[in-house]
Design a protein around this motif. Sequence first.
Motif, short mmCIF file in Angstrom:
data_model
loop_
_atom_site.label_atom_id
_atom_site.label_comp_id
_atom_site.label_asym_id
_atom_site.label_seq_id
_atom_site.Cartn_x
_atom_site.Cartn_y
_atom_site.Cartn_z
N ILE A 120 54.43 24.85 -107.88
CA ILE A 120 55.45 25.80 -108.34
C ILE A 120 55.99 25.35 -109.70
N ASN A 121 56.19 24.04 -109.89
CA ASN A 121 56.65 23.51 -111.16
C ASN A 121 55.66 23.84 -112.28
N VAL A 122 54.35 23.67 -112.02
CA VAL A 122 53.33 24.01 -113.01
C VAL A 122 53.38 25.50 -113.34
N ILE A 123 53.47 26.33 -112.31
CA ILE A 123 53.53 27.78 -112.52
C ILE A 123 54.74 28.13 -113.38
N ASP A 124 55.89 27.54 -113.09
CA ASP A 124 57.09 27.81 -113.88
C ASP A 124 56.92 27.37 -115.33
N LEU A 125 56.36 26.17 -115.54
CA LEU A 125 56.16 25.68 -116.91
C LEU A 125 55.22 26.57 -117.71
N GLY A 171 55.00 29.78 -117.22
CA GLY A 171 55.62 31.10 -117.34
C GLY A 171 55.00 32.16 -116.47
N TYR A 172 54.36 31.78 -115.36
CA TYR A 172 53.70 32.73 -114.48
C TYR A 172 54.40 32.86 -113.13
N GLU A 173 55.74 32.89 -113.15
CA GLU A 173 56.51 32.97 -111.92
C GLU A 173 56.13 34.17 -111.06
N SER A 174 55.59 35.19 -111.70
CA SER A 174 55.20 36.39 -110.94
C SER A 174 54.15 36.08 -109.86
N TYR A 203 54.20 33.76 -107.60
CA TYR A 203 54.84 33.57 -106.30
C TYR A 203 56.00 34.55 -106.06
N LEU A 204 56.56 35.11 -107.12
CA LEU A 204 57.64 36.08 -106.92
C LEU A 204 57.10 37.42 -106.42
N ASP A 205 55.88 37.80 -106.81
CA ASP A 205 55.28 39.06 -106.36
C ASP A 205 54.91 39.02 -104.89
N GLU A 206 54.77 37.80 -104.33
CA GLU A 206 54.42 37.67 -102.91
C GLU A 206 55.53 38.16 -102.01
N LYS A 207 56.76 38.05 -102.49
CA LYS A 207 57.93 38.33 -101.63
C LYS A 207 58.32 39.77 -101.67
#
Length: 60
Positions: A44-49, A51-54, A56-60
């Motif tokens: 999750i930290n790598v994803i955030d760095l 800029g691809y938060e979508s 894991y955010l799109d999963e919810k």
Amino acid sequence: MLEHNTLKDVLKDLYDLSEGSNFMTDGKPSTIEDIQDLYHERIINVIDLLGYESIYLDEK
């Protein structure tokens, strides 16, 4: 949750985790779920760095 500020730092941490053995959680041998949590936090930290938060955010 441990959060790194650079991609290099979090990738080094992931690499170190992959080289480890005999993981302990609260003084007891870690379960598979404990180890998965360690990896999940860092991924999750790598994803955030990146800029691809979508991812894991799109999963919810």
